[in-house]
Scaffold this active site. Sequence first.
Site, mmCIF file in Angstrom:
data_model
loop_
_atom_site.group_PDB
_atom_site.id
_atom_site.type_symbol
_atom_site.label_atom_id
_atom_site.label_comp_id
_atom_site.label_asym_id
_atom_site.label_seq_id
_atom_site.Cartn_x
_atom_site.Cartn_y
_atom_site.Cartn_z
ATOM 1 C CG HIS A 63 45.819 50.087 45.046
ATOM 2 N ND1 HIS A 63 44.655 49.750 45.702
ATOM 3 C CD2 HIS A 63 45.465 50.192 43.734
ATOM 4 C CE1 HIS A 63 43.666 49.652 44.828
ATOM 5 N NE2 HIS A 63 44.129 49.918 43.631
ATOM 6 C CG HIS A 77 42.898 52.914 38.857
ATOM 7 N ND1 HIS A 77 43.115 51.924 37.932
ATOM 8 C CD2 HIS A 77 42.695 52.259 40.031
ATOM 9 C CE1 HIS A 77 43.035 50.735 38.503
ATOM 10 N NE2 HIS A 77 42.781 50.906 39.790
ATOM 11 C CG HIS A 86 38.455 51.962 38.501
ATOM 12 N ND1 HIS A 86 39.044 51.283 37.477
ATOM 13 C CD2 HIS A 86 38.988 51.434 39.638
ATOM 14 C CE1 HIS A 86 39.886 50.377 37.957
ATOM 15 N NE2 HIS A 86 39.868 50.458 39.255
ATOM 16 C CD GLU A 124 44.549 47.027 40.895
ATOM 17 O OE1 GLU A 124 44.374 48.248 40.766
ATOM 18 O OE2 GLU A 124 43.603 46.220 40.917
ATOM 19 C CE1 TYR A 179 45.052 46.500 44.669
ATOM 20 C CE2 TYR A 179 43.714 44.520 44.489
ATOM 21 C CZ TYR A 179 43.851 45.885 44.376
ATOM 22 O OH TYR A 179 42.789 46.647 43.975
ATOM 23 C CG HIS A 222 39.191 44.282 41.670
ATOM 24 N ND1 HIS A 222 39.212 44.074 43.020
ATOM 25 C CD2 HIS A 222 40.347 44.941 41.390
ATOM 26 C CE1 HIS A 222 40.312 44.577 43.542
ATOM 27 N NE2 HIS A 222 41.028 45.095 42.563
#
Lengths: 309, 309, 309, 309
Positions: A217, A155, A202, A267, A257, A248
Site C-alpha cells: 500500500h 509512506h 516511519h 491507507e 485500509y 496500528h
Amino acid sequence: MAMRGILRLGEVQIRVLDMAEAKRHYGKYMGLHEMMTDAEGKVYFKAWNEKDHHSVVLRETDRAGLDHFAYKVFDDATLTELQRKIEAFGIAVENVDAGVYPKSGRRIKFRVPTGQEMHLYAEKEYAGNTLGETNPGTLPDEGVIRGMRIDGLDHLFVLGPNMADTVRLFTEVFDFDLAEELVDEPGGNQILTFFSCSSRAHDIAFGMHPEPDRFHHASFRLSSTEDHVYAGDLMGKYGIPIEQNDRHGITGVKTIYFFDPSGNRNEIFVGGHTRYPDTPKLTWTMDHLGLAAFAQSLHVPETFLGVST
Amino acid sequence: MAMRGILRLGEVQIRVLDMAEAKRHYGKYMGLHEMMTDAEGKVYFKAWNEKDHHSVVLRETDRAGLDHFAYKVFDDATLTELQRKIEAFGIAVENVDAGVYPKSGRRIKFRVPTGQEMHLYAEKEYAGNTLGETNPGTLPDEGVIRGMRIDGLDHLFVLGPNMADTVRLFTEVFDFDLAEELVDEPGGNQILTFFSCSSRAHDIAFGMHPEPDRFHHASFRLSSTEDHVYAGDLMGKYGIPIEQNDRHGITGVKTIYFFDPSGNRNEIFVGGHTRYPDTPKLTWTMDHLGLAAFAQSLHVPETFLGVST
Amino acid sequence: MAMRGILRLGEVQIRVLDMAEAKRHYGKYMGLHEMMTDAEGKVYFKAWNEKDHHSVVLRETDRAGLDHFAYKVFDDATLTELQRKIEAFGIAVENVDAGVYPKSGRRIKFRVPTGQEMHLYAEKEYAGNTLGETNPGTLPDEGVIRGMRIDGLDHLFVLGPNMADTVRLFTEVFDFDLAEELVDEPGGNQILTFFSCSSRAHDIAFGMHPEPDRFHHASFRLSSTEDHVYAGDLMGKYGIPIEQNDRHGITGVKTIYFFDPSGNRNEIFVGGHTRYPDTPKLTWTMDHLGLAAFAQSLHVPETFLGVST
Amino acid sequence: MAMRGILRLGEVQIRVLDMAEAKRHYGKYMGLHEMMTDAEGKVYFKAWNEKDHHSVVLRETDRAGLDHFAYKVFDDATLTELQRKIEAFGIAVENVDAGVYPKSGRRIKFRVPTGQEMHLYAEKEYAGNTLGETNPGTLPDEGVIRGMRIDGLDHLFVLGPNMADTVRLFTEVFDFDLAEELVDEPGGNQILTFFSCSSRAHDIAFGMHPEPDRFHHASFRLSSTEDHVYAGDLMGKYGIPIEQNDRHGITGVKTIYFFDPSGNRNEIFVGGHTRYPDTPKLTWTMDHLGLAAFAQSLHVPETFLGVST
C-alpha cells in the site's frame, strides 16, 4: 547534518485498470488535485498541502500494482553521493535526465532488494498549496481541502524477498533508522521492518514475500482524528471497500485500509509516535501479531496478509 | 545523512521561586513525572512518553527564568564535530564531564548570540515510557498519562539581541532550516525566527530583544485536539493563568500560553505543519502580526510581547 | 409539556457468569464506579457523570443476559398515569414497593411485547458526580474519569417477537417517536425500530427475533471522538473482543461493539443526530442493510445478527 | 408526554445594517444556505442539517438587533393550549395567520417579560437536508457542509428586566426546566438564567438588563471539537472579530463568541451537558463569575457584559 540526505517519499506511480474510475477514486473521492495528463495518458495528482507539482501518478494498463516509487533528497550533491554508495553496495544504478519524468530534475533509478523500482531526485517543479509564502495564513479557500481531506502522500509498504539486504541498504546506505520490526520469534527472522528518516514513526516499510516487486500500500496523511472518521464516512458513502479501521500497534498510527477500483490498497492515517534516531528500536513478535498489526481489534484480516498487487 | 546532527530539545532548566508550588504546577497540574531530586535540591521531571531520564529541571532561587537549555545530538562524534564548528564560528565552548549534569554524558556548553546558555550532549540515561521495547502495545497503565496529558517537551522560544548571528549559527553551523520568519517589512529586519531540524514545524525560535538571555517560553507537545481542550479545562480548574488560546499562523500549531507560579511562560500545543528542508521559508510581515502570531483572534496580548523571564 | 413522561433509560440489570471478571470489565476496564454490593451479591455501578445512585446492576448466575431494564419517569403522578395506560393497552402491571429495588422509589413492572421485563420508577437516591450543584466547574478530580471515560448509560437494544405491538406501545402509550426503522422492503415489515423520547437520536431500539426476551446490547455514551478512539485502544490493551468499530447509518452515531466476559454485548458511542418530534421518520430498507447498520464498512458481522444473550 | 409542548428555537429574525455584508457573513463565512429573499428584501437561511425551510431571517435596517425569535411547538393543539396559558399568565397574545410569515403556519405572537417579541408556531414548510428520508446515508454531497460547518440554530440569549416573571413564564407556562442560574449571592437575585426543554444543556437563556428587548446572541451548534477549531481558523481567515474562545462553566459547552458586520453577537458551540428534568439545578454565584462564564481562562471580557444590540 540535522535533516539531510533522503527527505521523504515524493512520488508513487500506480498502475490502474480503468483511468476514469481511478480518477474518480483518487480525485473526487480521496480529494487529490489533478495536476496534468502527460502525452502517454498518465495522470498526475497532488494533495492540497503538498508543495511539489505532484506525488501520485496513475498509469492505465492491464495489471494493477506499483510501477515505481521515488524519494526526494536534499540536493544534487546528495544524489551524486548516494549513487556512489548504492553502486558500492552492489546495486546497478541508471541515470535519468531531467525532464524525462515530467516536472522532475535528474533522477537515479535502481531496484531495491525486494524488487521494486526506486528513484531518487533532488528537484521537482514547485506548485505550492495556494497559500503562498508571504503571510500565508492557515486555511486555503473553501473547496481546496476536499474529499478525504488528505494532507500529503506519506509512506509506502512494499513486499518481496531479501529482507536482510533491505535492512542493510536502508540503514547503512540510506542512513534510515530501523524503527520497528516484527520477528517470527525473539532474536529470529524479520517478517516486517519499518524505517524512519525523519522525526516521524516511519517513512517506508517492507514485508517478506516470496515474490519480488509486490505492492502492499501507499499511505496518505490526515490532520486530525475527526478527518479520519470523516474519511471513513466518505468510504461508506462512495462504496469504497474498507479492509480494516483500527490502530496500528507498530508506529501507533490510527489507520483505515481500503482499495482503489483496480484492487491497489490505500491507507489513510493520523497520528503515530514522534521518534528520533536515539529512540530504541521496538520489536514485535509473531505471537503478538494482532497487537502489532491492529492494536484495537487484535484481528488481522486474511486479505491484509494475502493480497498485494 | 537522513536525520543526524542535532536531534531535538532534550532539556530545559527553569528557575522557580517556590519549589513546592512549582512541583504542583509541573507535576500534578501539567502531569509531568517527577524522577528525582538532586543534592542541590533541583527537581527532575519527564513527560510520560519521553524515554530519556528527564527533560525539565527546576531550580529554586529568587529570580525566575531559564538557566540553560540542552539539545541532544546523534552521537559523540557529532559532539566533537559541532564543538569544532562552533569554535570556528567564534563562540567559546566549555567541556563538561559526563555526570556533572546528572544522568547525562559529557556536554559542550556555550552562549548563543541571544545570550542563553546552550548545551549539547549525546547521551542521557534511559528511563523508558513504561511500555518496554518488546510488544509494547499502545497505551500505558491507567494513571501514567495524567494532568495535561503531555507527550513530551518539544521546543523553546528565547529572546535577545544579535538576530543575524543567531540565524547564521543555527543554519550554517547547526544545519537547521530557517522555516519561518517575521520581518518588520518585506526584505527588512527579522523580528522573530523559527528553525526546524526535523520534519516538524519548528524546533527552536528566537525573538529580538534588547536584553540578552530572556526566556519567552518552553513548549510541550500534546497528542490530540481533544487533549488540548482538556488541558485548557484543567487550567481553569486549577486557576492557572491563561495568556492566549489560539492558532499560531506561524508553524500552524494550536496553542495555549499560560504561566507557572513563578511567572515563567509555558506553552502546550498540538498539530502544526509537516515540513522538510525543501519546504520554502514562510515570511510574515509586521503588518500581519495578528495573523502570524494568533491566526484565529488576530489579537496579540501586550504581555505576549512584553513579558519574559 | 416540554420534556415530561418517560425521561431516559435509568437502569439495566445484567446477568454475568463470573462476578470477579465482570467487575474487572465494567469497573476497571469500562471505568464505571462501583457503588455497592447488596445482600444477594449483586453489584451496583454508575458512570462518573450520572447523578443517580446507579445505572448498571450485575447479577452472577449461570446464564448471561438481561434481567430487566428500567426507565425513569418525570414524577410519581406520571407513574400512576402510565400504569393506567399500560393496563388499558392490555399489559398486566405489577406494583413494587419503594426499597425493594435498593435506593429506588416504588416501581411498576411489566413485560414488553418482545418479552423483556421493563420497570418504570420516578425516584432513585441521588449520588451526584463529585462536582456538587454550586459552582461545580467543569472537570472532576484526576481519576474520577477513568477506563473508557464513559459519560453515562444511554440506551438499549433488545430482541423478540411482536414488533407491531411494540411500536404501538412505545408510540401510543409511551409517546416516544418512531425515529427510524429498517424494513424488509418499502412499505414492508419492520425488522428494526428505533424510538426517541428526547432530543437525541434514540432512547431504545427493538429487533425482530422469534424468541422473546433476547438481549442485544446496552449502550454507553462518550463525550468525544478522541475518547471513542481511546476506548478502542483500551479494548486492545485489555484483550476485550471488538465486534465492530464503525458508524451507524441509523442514528448516525460512531460506535464500537464489544463483549463482556460473559458474552453480553456492550456498545460505546459518540455523536448521532439531534432530533425532535417533528423530524420525519427515516426508513432504511434491507437492500441497504450495510449502510443502515455500519455506514463506513457497509459490512454486518454475522455475530451482530446472530448473537444475543 | 415524552418530548412535547415547545420543541426548540426554530427562527430568529436579526436586523443588519448592510445586507451584502450580512449575506457574506451568514452565508459564505458561517456556511448557512440561502433559501430565498422575500418581497420586502428579507433574506432567509438554514443550516445544512436543519429540515425546516429556514431558521435565520435577516432584515436590513439602520439599527442592529433582534426583531423576533420563534419556537416551534409539537402541534396545533399545543399552540391553542399555550395561547390560553399565556393569556392566563397575563400576557396579551396576537394571532397571526398562516403565510404572513413566509413558509410558516399560523403563529401566536407576544412579548416576553424581558421585552422581546416571541412567536410560537407548529408548522413550517419542509425543505430537508438533501439526504432524503429513505436510506439517507450519513454524509451529504461535497459542498453542502461548508463555511463553519454549522449543524443547526440552537439557542438564544436575550437581556431585559423582570427576571422573576421570566422564570415563572418559562417554568410554569412553558414547562421548561430552570437548568442553571447565576445569582448575585447564595439565595440572592438571579442575574442569568438558563432553561432547557430537551435533553440538552439549554434551549434559551436570559440576563438581567435595565433596558428591555436587548439581544445578546443567537447560538449555532457544531458537530465536533475539530469543527470548532476549524470555525475559529475561518474567523481569522475572514477577519471576523472573536470576542472569546473558551469553555462555558454554565452548560459546559465549548464556545466561540464573534460578531457579525452589524455588531450582532453570534456564538458557535459544541458539547455541553446531557441533562434531564430530574437533573438538579446548578447554581453559580457572582464571586465565581469567571468559572461560570469562561471556565478555562476565568476571564470575562468587558464587552461580553456590556455590549448588546
